[in-house]
Design a protein around this motif. Structure first.
Motif, PDB file in Angstrom:
ATOM      1  N   ILE A  25       0.832  -1.210   0.000  1.00 41.26           N
ATOM      2  CA  ILE A  25       0.000   0.000   0.000  1.00 41.26           C
ATOM      3  C   ILE A  25       0.864   1.256   0.000  1.00 41.26           C
ATOM      4  O   ILE A  25       0.588   2.214  -0.742  1.00 41.26           O
ATOM      5  CB  ILE A  25      -0.947  -0.025   1.222  1.00 41.26           C
ATOM      6  N   VAL A  26       1.908   1.273   0.816  1.00 42.81           N
ATOM      7  CA  VAL A  26       2.781   2.444   0.879  1.00 42.81           C
ATOM      8  C   VAL A  26       3.476   2.681  -0.460  1.00 42.81           C
ATOM      9  O   VAL A  26       3.555   3.815  -0.956  1.00 42.81           O
ATOM     10  CB  VAL A  26       3.820   2.270   2.006  1.00 42.81           C
ATOM     11  N   ARG A  27       3.965   1.616  -1.063  1.00 48.76           N
ATOM     12  CA  ARG A  27       4.633   1.753  -2.365  1.00 48.76           C
ATOM     13  C   ARG A  27       3.663   2.297  -3.419  1.00 48.76           C
ATOM     14  O   ARG A  27       4.021   3.132  -4.247  1.00 48.76           O
ATOM     15  CB  ARG A  27       5.167   0.399  -2.838  1.00 48.76           C
ATOM     16  N   GLN A  31       3.636   6.129  -5.556  1.00 49.02           N
ATOM     17  CA  GLN A  31       3.837   6.124  -7.011  1.00 49.02           C
ATOM     18  C   GLN A  31       2.544   6.599  -7.674  1.00 49.02           C
ATOM     19  O   GLN A  31       1.659   5.798  -7.977  1.00 49.02           O
ATOM     20  CB  GLN A  31       4.218   4.714  -7.486  1.00 49.02           C
ATOM     21  N   ARG A  32       2.452   7.905  -7.884  1.00 46.59           N
ATOM     22  CA  ARG A  32       1.226   8.474  -8.437  1.00 46.59           C
ATOM     23  C   ARG A  32       0.956   7.967  -9.854  1.00 46.59           C
ATOM     24  O   ARG A  32      -0.192   7.893 -10.287  1.00 46.59           O
ATOM     25  CB  ARG A  32       1.317  10.003  -8.440  1.00 46.59           C
ATOM     26  N   SER A  33       2.018   7.665 -10.599  1.00 44.69           N
ATOM     27  CA  SER A  33       1.820   7.181 -11.963  1.00 44.69           C
ATOM     28  C   SER A  33       1.045   5.870 -11.971  1.00 44.69           C
ATOM     29  O   SER A  33       0.248   5.612 -12.886  1.00 44.69           O
ATOM     30  CB  SER A  33       3.173   6.989 -12.655  1.00 44.69           C
ATOM     31  N   ARG A  34       1.253   5.033 -10.937  1.00 47.70           N
ATOM     32  CA  ARG A  34       0.517   3.770 -10.862  1.00 47.70           C
ATOM     33  C   ARG A  34      -0.964   4.021 -10.595  1.00 47.70           C
ATOM     34  O   ARG A  34      -1.832   3.342 -11.139  1.00 47.70           O
ATOM     35  CB  ARG A  34       1.101   2.880  -9.758  1.00 47.70           C
ATOM     36  N   GLY A  37      -2.398   5.366 -13.875  1.00 46.17           N
ATOM     37  CA  GLY A  37      -2.441   4.347 -14.919  1.00 46.17           C
ATOM     38  C   GLY A  37      -3.473   3.267 -14.645  1.00 46.17           C
ATOM     39  O   GLY A  37      -4.225   2.867 -15.538  1.00 46.17           O
ATOM     40  N   ALA A  38      -3.513   2.783 -13.403  1.00 46.17           N
ATOM     41  CA  ALA A  38      -4.414   1.674 -13.086  1.00 46.17           C
ATOM     42  C   ALA A  38      -5.867   2.100 -13.136  1.00 46.17           C
ATOM     43  O   ALA A  38      -6.746   1.316 -13.536  1.00 46.17           O
ATOM     44  CB  ALA A  38      -4.086   1.116 -11.703  1.00 46.17           C
ATOM     45  N   LEU A  39      -6.173   3.326 -12.725  1.00 46.92           N
ATOM     46  CA  LEU A  39      -7.558   3.795 -12.732  1.00 46.92           C
ATOM     47  C   LEU A  39      -7.918   4.467 -14.050  1.00 46.92           C
ATOM     48  O   LEU A  39      -9.041   4.337 -14.532  1.00 46.92           O
ATOM     49  CB  LEU A  39      -7.787   4.768 -11.577  1.00 46.92           C
ATOM     50  N   GLY A  40      -6.947   5.188 -14.630  1.00 48.49           N
ATOM     51  CA  GLY A  40      -7.235   5.957 -15.832  1.00 48.49           C
ATOM     52  C   GLY A  40      -7.378   5.113 -17.085  1.00 48.49           C
ATOM     53  O   GLY A  40      -8.228   5.403 -17.935  1.00 48.49           O
TER      54      GLY A  40
END
Length: 279
Positions: A25-27, A31-34, A37-40
């Motif tokens: 969860i912390v990682r 990592q905002r890009s994740r 990417g995962a939601l967008g």
């Protein structure tokens, strides 16, 4: 020799498991890009496909759907499929961290520690599943914008249905990532295996209107039952409202069985490879 009590065994299993969950969860949050990417990616894909095909796609003309489902718009029909895509992509991308952990030496440190292999599998799978369910829950709040009625009942039902689906696809990702040596190979397998699993699951078009070969593939595809389970949860009005031939209990049973099978395989490969490394 001092015997290990059941409470010590539970603590020995839960402590490393909880640590790995927190680390995942912390990682992810760092990592905002994740997050984007995962939601967008599924959101943009859903909007583009739904917006592009919505006016030219008619469920009533595809055959095999009920009258209740035939009145749905394409955006409404594909909403459970978009949820499944978010769960799948978030879980699978999270499992790439196994390959990174192995390359950076973190996984070797975990493996030489007196940590049960079961705790490693459960920690990684539960951590990624929590992330996937959290992102899918955020997307679920957008249901009214697609004309999908959202109540507290349907929200809670859908959140509960996400649990076995997220665990199943995350454990599948764990298994694939554990036996892979490179992220490039992992992406290749993802495109070869996981994308067809999603497309041929009834997420974006009714299987009843496809060719006979594809209908058989859809029938043996476990993601078909996961999407059907989410569809039943999003539209809690029975088969007439869902417009799907798969019964709720059949969808739930196959999805839970798929999750247990993937967890079992993940535990098996983790124990097997650790035993080989110790020889």
């Amino acid at each position: 020799m001092k015997s290990v009590s059941p409470s010590d065994a539970v603590v020995g299993l839960w402590l490393p498991c909880r640590t790995l969950i927190q680390r995942e969860i912390v990682r992810f949050l760092r990592q905002r890009s994740r997050i984007i990417g995962a939601l967008g990616t599924p959101l943009i894909f859903w909007l583009m496909v739904g917006g592009g095909l919505g006016r030219s796609f008619s469920l009533g003309a595809s055959g095999g759907v009920t009258e209740g489902a035939a009145s749905m718009t394409y955006m409404q029909y594909t909403f459970p499929g978009a949820l499944a895509a978010i769960l799948l992509f978030t879980s699978i991308f999270a499992m790439i961290s196994i390959i990174d952990d192995r390359r950076e030496g973190f996984m070797q440190g975990v493996l030489v520690a007196p940590v049960p292999r079961l705790a490693i599998v459960l920690g990684k799978v539960m951590g990624a599943s929590i992330l996937a369910i959290g992102q899918a829950a955020v997307f679920l709040l957008l249901a009214p914008t697609a004309g999908v009625p959202l109540s507290i009942e349907s929200f809670l039902l859908t959140a509960a249905a996400m649990i076995p689906v997220a665990i199943a696809v995350t454990a599948l990702g764990f298994w694939l990532a554990w036996i892979m040596d490179s992220t490039q190979g992992f992406h290749g397998i993802m495109n070869l295996l996981l994308m067809p699993m999603l497309v041929l699951s009834g997420a974006f078009f009714p299987p009843s209107g496809s060719a006979a070969v594809l209908r058989w593939i859809t029938l043996v595809n476990p993601m078909t039952y996961s999407v059907a389970l989410l569809r039943h949860a999003v539209f809690p009005g029975g088969s007439e409202a869902v417009g799907h031939v798969i019964d709720l209990w059949a969808a739930l049973g196959v999805t839970v069985a798929f999750a247990l099978l993937m967890i079992g395989i993940s535990i098996f490969v983790a124990i097997r490879d650790s035993a080989r490394a110790a020889q």
